[in-house]
Motif scaffolding. Structure first.
Motif, PDB file in Angstrom:
ATOM      1  N   ALA A 182       0.878  -1.165  -0.108  1.00 25.70           N
ATOM      2  CA  ALA A 182      -0.052   0.092  -0.001  1.00 25.70           C
ATOM      3  C   ALA A 182       0.830   1.045   0.152  1.00 25.70           C
ATOM      4  O   ALA A 182       0.570   2.053  -0.744  1.00 25.70           O
ATOM      5  CB  ALA A 182      -0.711  -0.018   1.201  1.00 25.70           C
ATOM      6  N   GLY A 183       2.061   1.242   0.828  1.00 27.43           N
ATOM      7  CA  GLY A 183       2.740   2.394   0.751  1.00 27.43           C
ATOM      8  C   GLY A 183       3.478   2.673  -0.406  1.00 27.43           C
ATOM      9  O   GLY A 183       3.698   3.828  -0.900  1.00 27.43           O
ATOM     10  N   VAL A 228       2.333   1.972  -3.592  1.00 31.79           N
ATOM     11  CA  VAL A 228       1.427   2.626  -4.410  1.00 31.79           C
ATOM     12  C   VAL A 228       1.223   4.172  -4.107  1.00 31.79           C
ATOM     13  O   VAL A 228       1.387   4.704  -4.763  1.00 31.79           O
ATOM     14  CB  VAL A 228       0.086   2.022  -4.393  1.00 31.79           C
ATOM     15  CG1 VAL A 228      -1.025   2.683  -4.919  1.00 31.79           C
ATOM     16  CG2 VAL A 228       0.307   0.453  -4.668  1.00 31.79           C
ATOM     17  N   THR A 229       1.196   4.353  -2.938  1.00 33.14           N
ATOM     18  CA  THR A 229       0.864   5.823  -2.367  1.00 33.14           C
ATOM     19  C   THR A 229       1.998   6.620  -2.772  1.00 33.14           C
ATOM     20  O   THR A 229       2.040   7.877  -3.288  1.00 33.14           O
ATOM     21  CB  THR A 229       0.782   5.831  -0.990  1.00 33.14           C
ATOM     22  OG1 THR A 229      -0.512   5.023  -0.473  1.00 33.14           O
ATOM     23  CG2 THR A 229       0.170   7.149  -0.498  1.00 33.14           C
ATOM     24  N   VAL A 265       1.940   7.112  -6.505  1.00 34.83           N
ATOM     25  CA  VAL A 265       1.106   7.906  -6.874  1.00 34.83           C
ATOM     26  C   VAL A 265       1.370   9.461  -6.736  1.00 34.83           C
ATOM     27  O   VAL A 265       1.602  10.217  -7.711  1.00 34.83           O
ATOM     28  CB  VAL A 265      -0.132   7.793  -6.402  1.00 34.83           C
ATOM     29  CG1 VAL A 265      -1.210   8.869  -6.384  1.00 34.83           C
ATOM     30  CG2 VAL A 265      -0.981   6.496  -6.922  1.00 34.83           C
ATOM     31  N   PHE A 266       2.073   9.698  -5.477  1.00 30.45           N
ATOM     32  CA  PHE A 266       2.410  11.167  -5.086  1.00 30.45           C
ATOM     33  C   PHE A 266       3.662  11.477  -5.973  1.00 30.45           C
ATOM     34  O   PHE A 266       3.761  12.509  -6.367  1.00 30.45           O
ATOM     35  CB  PHE A 266       2.942  11.183  -3.651  1.00 30.45           C
ATOM     36  CG  PHE A 266       1.715  11.535  -2.765  1.00 30.45           C
ATOM     37  CD1 PHE A 266       1.382  12.782  -2.671  1.00 30.45           C
ATOM     38  CD2 PHE A 266       0.970  10.661  -2.197  1.00 30.45           C
ATOM     39  CE1 PHE A 266       0.379  13.206  -1.762  1.00 30.45           C
ATOM     40  CE2 PHE A 266      -0.348  11.185  -1.433  1.00 30.45           C
ATOM     41  CZ  PHE A 266      -0.479  12.240  -1.354  1.00 30.45           C
ATOM     42  N   ILE A 292       2.445  12.497  -9.431  1.00 29.99           N
ATOM     43  CA  ILE A 292       1.718  13.993  -9.298  1.00 29.99           C
ATOM     44  C   ILE A 292       2.763  15.031  -9.173  1.00 29.99           C
ATOM     45  O   ILE A 292       2.809  16.369  -9.756  1.00 29.99           O
ATOM     46  CB  ILE A 292       0.545  14.123  -8.115  1.00 29.99           C
ATOM     47  CG1 ILE A 292      -0.299  13.143  -8.308  1.00 29.99           C
ATOM     48  CG2 ILE A 292       0.159  15.598  -7.711  1.00 29.99           C
ATOM     49  CD1 ILE A 292      -1.172  12.831  -7.166  1.00 29.99           C
ATOM     50  N   GLU A 331      -3.031   2.432   4.216  1.00 28.03           N
ATOM     51  CA  GLU A 331      -2.357   3.710   3.506  1.00 28.03           C
ATOM     52  C   GLU A 331      -2.915   3.817   2.150  1.00 28.03           C
ATOM     53  O   GLU A 331      -2.658   4.755   1.532  1.00 28.03           O
ATOM     54  CB  GLU A 331      -0.853   3.625   3.604  1.00 28.03           C
ATOM     55  CG  GLU A 331      -0.089   4.790   3.422  1.00 28.03           C
ATOM     56  CD  GLU A 331       1.263   4.879   3.433  1.00 28.03           C
ATOM     57  OE1 GLU A 331       1.856   3.791   4.140  1.00 28.03           O
ATOM     58  OE2 GLU A 331       1.820   5.636   2.921  1.00 28.03           O
ATOM     59  N   LEU A 332      -3.253   2.569   1.479  1.00 31.81           N
ATOM     60  CA  LEU A 332      -3.578   2.651   0.137  1.00 31.81           C
ATOM     61  C   LEU A 332      -4.538   3.889  -0.414  1.00 31.81           C
ATOM     62  O   LEU A 332      -4.372   4.503  -1.342  1.00 31.81           O
ATOM     63  CB  LEU A 332      -4.332   1.529  -0.200  1.00 31.81           C
ATOM     64  CG  LEU A 332      -4.466   0.946  -1.782  1.00 31.81           C
ATOM     65  CD1 LEU A 332      -2.980   1.016  -2.447  1.00 31.81           C
ATOM     66  CD2 LEU A 332      -5.074  -0.463  -2.130  1.00 31.81           C
ATOM     67  N   ASN A 389      -5.009   6.625   0.631  1.00 32.30           N
ATOM     68  CA  ASN A 389      -4.386   7.984   1.149  1.00 32.30           C
ATOM     69  C   ASN A 389      -3.864   8.269  -0.733  1.00 32.30           C
ATOM     70  O   ASN A 389      -3.928   9.308  -0.928  1.00 32.30           O
ATOM     71  CB  ASN A 389      -3.069   8.027   1.939  1.00 32.30           C
ATOM     72  CG  ASN A 389      -3.463   7.745   3.330  1.00 32.30           C
ATOM     73  OD1 ASN A 389      -4.575   7.695   3.735  1.00 32.30           O
ATOM     74  ND2 ASN A 389      -2.373   7.753   4.159  1.00 32.30           N
ATOM     75  N   SER A 390      -3.436   7.336  -1.323  1.00 28.77           N
ATOM     76  CA  SER A 390      -3.274   7.612  -2.752  1.00 28.77           C
ATOM     77  C   SER A 390      -4.267   8.230  -3.522  1.00 28.77           C
ATOM     78  O   SER A 390      -3.941   9.260  -4.361  1.00 28.77           O
ATOM     79  CB  SER A 390      -2.543   6.378  -3.559  1.00 28.77           C
ATOM     80  OG  SER A 390      -3.549   5.452  -3.693  1.00 28.77           O
ATOM     81  N   TYR A 429      -5.739  11.827  -0.330  1.00 33.44           N
ATOM     82  CA  TYR A 429      -4.625  12.882   0.049  1.00 33.44           C
ATOM     83  C   TYR A 429      -3.963  13.132  -1.193  1.00 33.44           C
ATOM     84  O   TYR A 429      -3.600  14.094  -1.880  1.00 33.44           O
ATOM     85  CB  TYR A 429      -3.666  12.600   0.932  1.00 33.44           C
ATOM     86  CG  TYR A 429      -4.317  12.538   2.412  1.00 33.44           C
ATOM     87  CD1 TYR A 429      -4.566  13.878   2.933  1.00 33.44           C
ATOM     88  CD2 TYR A 429      -4.902  11.583   3.018  1.00 33.44           C
ATOM     89  CE1 TYR A 429      -5.333  13.962   4.258  1.00 33.44           C
ATOM     90  CE2 TYR A 429      -5.806  11.610   4.222  1.00 33.44           C
ATOM     91  CZ  TYR A 429      -5.575  12.813   4.905  1.00 33.44           C
ATOM     92  OH  TYR A 429      -6.534  12.827   5.786  1.00 33.44           O
ATOM     93  N   GLY A 430      -3.849  11.980  -2.186  1.00 35.18           N
ATOM     94  CA  GLY A 430      -3.179  12.088  -3.521  1.00 35.18           C
ATOM     95  C   GLY A 430      -3.862  12.798  -4.557  1.00 35.18           C
ATOM     96  O   GLY A 430      -3.420  13.767  -5.138  1.00 35.18           O
TER      97      GLY A 430
END
Lengths: 264, 282, 343
Positions: free
Chosen positions: A23-24, A26-27, A30-31, A34, B193-194, B196-197, B200-201
């Motif tokens: 999950a981390g 992926v996040t 994504v950030f 962006i 956390e997924l 969040n993408s 917040y993402g």
């Protein structure tokens, strides 16, 4: 050796959080995308902003996403230690033959080690596939980058350890932890490279300890620090690491006295 | 969610009413619990405000170096920033704590919620209801108010009405994403956390104009996870700017429909998750 | 109790619960196993009964309770509580049952105890008069008056348990499920909780199903005991019957005035351990200890004595050992001694 075992144990423990790691990743990815596009727009207007070329700016973004979890850039404390101090369990730790600071440093290095593989490599690889990055060609620069990142983790730990120890005196250290985490986000270069800051603020920010977490390692990676500047950068990180760890020891002995006198 | 024998519209409405009531009761208990630690609450609210403001400070720093980003000036970008921050802040305040579902499954306390005569979703959404999130909300609102005075828009009644409408629809869309993300935790308990993408993402994405991003990314947030309807399309209509991907002008008014669709999808995912939990217990 | 006329409040007919467990086999491969946590369970509990539901850890106790409360949906069989199918009408059932998990409080940590009750009143829509009467009764019987304005985090474990039991009864439930209600409590709290449950059952006819590791709970509260193991009911009857079925032995601990050789010649008992002036004698669980005491007191300088019950794990272990072939170490009956069966 004891502290090696602590680090290895922590490494293995964080290795079991597979879903959280995925999950981390992926996040962070994504950030990364962006922010990379936002920087592209910025450097499109000012191609030499902060002394970086567009490829260097993009590499800075992905270095940030790779190191975010490794150096705990968004976090202001050591929640586990804070909890032990609050509950009084820390008294047991203080009477252990192991040194409290070294124990937690070893555990944090173990965590950082697994997260470098788990959460650092993947976003960086995706970033390299999607954008033209300015990654170093020779292994020596990669070596300097890893050393600089390691020093960054130590500085990050030293700061978070100070916040955690404040729990001995404050009833609730979560407020301080939050302020520390926010300062870290802003002054590490995570929000914007420090060299892009307005001139006076930029010079100041590059002297503060948070610069050791991302700005210096990222500069080493993208080739913005070579030769004498590279050595000065590493010395800067090492100096803050030593100073903050020493301050931590001072605070630790004061805390120990407090526990011994008041019984926790 | 409680499945009742009367699957009628009347029965569903009653369940909805029960849910709203339970949400209010639980949220109020949490507010009172929070006020037991006033200093901490004040600090956390301030921190919530500051962490949201940090993104805006980054924008200001960028605009200290350039005059436009992707062809948009600071007030326009600030308008985008204000609308999506306010939407996200409201959604986070209302249902953001549903992300604690995974933790509740792990420590077994989800079961205690299933023992109460109220829909589980209402209870989990109100879990640890945190007024400190008004920090982000108020920060977004301030930037929004600042920017509305500076963007060049011919403020007809319809255009004025569009601003609250897009904020509310945006909040509902973000709320649906929070809910779907929580529902996913019925299967992957530590993947909190997924989401969040996307939340917040999504917020980080929507604060920049679409002209900054690659077409594929814009396609993704228009057709797959329709975050573009949170603020991009209505804001482009207000600002009189061209739409991305050659989308027709009426897409600016699709916000309510998209929000309704997202809610339906999230509700389906949630139901499915609860059913899976009640058959496996983990 | 009039077992014929009483309608069954809880009914289970061949109830099953099968879990699919995935296990890592090798690096990437995963195998699926079916685990029958509850395997064809059939029993009925009439209204107003107090039943002990016991078994080793992992036997299927909590899975059963979760199905009875509507948390889990059975894989097969028929299940009714107060005429309601828990899996279909969880929320409606919630108004008819009360649940207390021994180690998991439902009270609000940072708020005064009475605030938690206020939430129960509003969430369950308890009429004001009923709420007042129920609360007053609990306050009186459980000594809650001085605790009502105290934040829950400041309550002791025993005080919190009393608070939790009250919260579970304010809406007049037909059934009360208690999971380890006395675990970790001090002697005074245990006694208070037990007498309260007895009175609630007698006065209000609340049906009680409780799981416990403490045989004294069963002895003092339940006429009926059900033992579950590997998802199946292996015993259903009264405690004396369980003792007889397990061929259990109780232990008489006697303190003599001085160190003496092992006591001999007491019919129906044998000395199993001697430690200084203290001696342990085992005797069949269903027999009275009185004749033994008389016999010993007549011939030995008796200072003090105590009767120790076998604990539940020991009883169940013997249920399986088939007629108590394996003799227990008397220390096993001492609650303070480490119990190899308890993980």
């Amino acid at each position: 050796m004891l502290y090696m075992a602590v680090a290895a144990g922590s490494f293995r423990r964080y290795a079991t959080y597979r879903a959280a790691t995925a999950a981390g990743i992926v996040t962070n990815t994504v950030f990364g995308f962006i922010i990379a596009y936002a920087y592209l727009a910025l450097w499109d207007q000012r191609p030499h902003l902060g002394g970086y070329g567009p490829a260097q700016a993009l590499t800075f973004v992905w270095a940030g996403q790779a190191l975010l979890a490794v150096a705990m850039i968004a976090t202001g404390g050591l929640s586990e230690l804070q909890e032990r101090i609050r509950s009084g369990d820390v008294a047991v730790d203080l009477y252990r033959p192991a040194d409290l600071q070294l124990w937690w440093l070893a555990a944090d290095l173990g965590r950082a080690g697994i997260q470098l593989f788990g959460r650092g490599v993947a976003p960086m690889a995706v970033g390299a596939l999607a954008f033209p990055l300015a990654l170093p060609g020779d292994p020596l620069t990669w070596g300097w980058f890893l050393l600089s990142a390691l020093l960054g983790v130590v500085v990050s730990f030293a700061l978070r350890y100070l916040v955690a120890l404040s729990t001995f005196w404050l009833l609730d250290s979560s407020g301080l932890a939050m302020i520390s985490g926010l300062s870290c986000m802003f002054f590490s270069g995570m929000v914007l490279p420090l060299r892009v800051f307005p001139d006076g603020l930029s010079d100041l920010a590059q002297l503060l300890p948070w610069a050791a977490l991302l700005q210096v390692p990222a500069d080493v990676l993208i080739g913005a620090r070579t030769g004498g500047a590279l050595l000065r950068g590493l010395a800067f990180q090492a100096a803050w690491a030593v100073a903050l760890l020493a301050l931590g020891r001072l605070l630790q002995s004061a805390a120990t006295r407090k526990v011994v006198v008041h019984g926790g | 969610m409680a499945r009742r024998h009367d699957g009628t519209a009347d029965g569903r409405l009653r369940t909805l009413g029960e849910g709203g009531r339970a949400y209010g009761l639980i949220a109020w208990m949490w507010v009172r619990s929070t006020l037991a630690y006033r200093t901490s609450f004040a600090l956390m609210t301030l921190g919530n405000f500051a962490s949201s403001a940090l993104d805006f400070v980054a924008l200001l720093l960028m605009f200290s170096r350039v005059h436009a980003l992707g062809g948009f000036a600071l007030p326009e970008v600030a308008f985008l920033y204000g609308t999506c921050s306010l939407s996200l802040g409201l959604a986070d305040l209302a249902v953001g704590n549903a992300e604690r579902l995974g933790a509740r499954i792990r420590d077994g306390t989800l079961d205690t919620l299933l023992l109460r005569p109220a829909p589980v979703y209402a209870q989990i959404a109100a879990d640890r209801f945190a007024l400190r999130r008004l920090g982000r909300t108020s920060q977004g609102l301030l930037v929004l108010l600042w920017s509305t005075g500076r963007i060049e828009v011919d403020w007809t009644p319809g255009r004025i009405l569009m601003v609250p409408l897009m904020v509310v629809c945006g909040a509902v869309i973000f709320g649906a994403v929070f809910t779907a993300g929580a529902a996913f935790q019925f299967w992957a308990q530590d993947a909190a956390e997924l989401q969040n993408s996307l939340t917040y993402g999504g917020n980080a994405l929507l604060q920049y104009p679409p002209t900054v991003f690659a077409r594929d990314l814009i396609r993704g947030v228009t057709f797959i996870v329709p975050l573009a309807f949170v603020n991009w399309l209505p804001a482009l209509w207000l600002l009189g700017r061209p739409y991305p991907l050659g989308l027709p002008p009426w897409t600016a008014f699709l916000g309510p429909a998209v929000a309704a669709l997202m809610v339906a999808g999230a509700a389906l995912a949630w139901r499915h998750g609860v059913r899976a939990y009640r058959s496996t217990g983990s | 109790m009039d077992g014929v006329a009483a309608e069954p409040l809880i009914e289970l007919d061949s109830v099953e619960k099968v879990f699919t467990v995935r296990r890592r086999a090798g690096r990437l491969r995963r195998t699926r196993h079916e685990v029958r946590a509850v395997d064809g369970l059939t029993f009925q509990v009439p209204r107003g009964e107090m039943v002990g539901y016991i078994g080793p850890n992992g036997a299927g106790k909590s899975t059963t309770i979760k199905m009875l409360t509507g948390i889990l949906v059975p894989s097969g069989g028929r299940l009714r509580v107060a005429g309601i199918d828990p899996s279909l009408q969880r929320a409606r059932l919630a108004r008819r049952i009360g649940v207390v998990f021994g180690q998991r409080t439902t009270l609000w940590w940072d708020l005064p105890l009475k605030d938690s009750y206020e939430l129960v009143r509003r969430m369950y829509r308890v009429p004001a008069a009923v709420f007042r009467a129920n609360l007053d009764r609990c306050i009186e019987l459980l000594d809650l008056a001085p605790l009502l304005d105290v934040p829950v985090r400041q309550l002791s474990l025993g005080q919190r348990m009393r608070g939790d039991i009250t919260a579970a009864l304010l809406h007049d439930p037909d059934v009360l499920y208690l999971d380890e209600p006395t675990i970790g409590l001090d002697v005074v709290s245990k006694a208070k909780v037990r007498s309260f449950l007895r009175e609630t059952n007698a006065e209000r006819g609340t049906t009680v199903l409780l799981t416990t590791h403490d045989l004294t709970d069963i002895e003092q509260l339940c006429h009926r005991v059900m033992v579950i193991d590997h998802g199946r009911l292996v015993f259903d009857g009264d405690l004396a019957g369980l003792r007889a079925a397990a061929d259990g032995e109780r232990t008489l601990v006697v303190d003599l005035a001085e160190e003496l050789p092992p006591i001999e010649g007491v019919p129906g008992a044998r000395t199993v351990k001697v430690e200084g002036p203290r001696q342990w004698l085992a005797f069949p669980a269903e027999r009275s200890a009185a004749p033994l005491v008389t016999a010993i007191a007549a011939r030995y300088p008796l200072v003090d004595l105590a009767v120790r019950e076998p604990d539940i794990e020991a009883l169940i272990a013997e249920l399986y050992a088939g007629g108590g072939a394996a003799r227990r170490d008397p220390g096993g009956a001492d609650p303070a001694a480490p119990d190899p069966l308890r993980p």
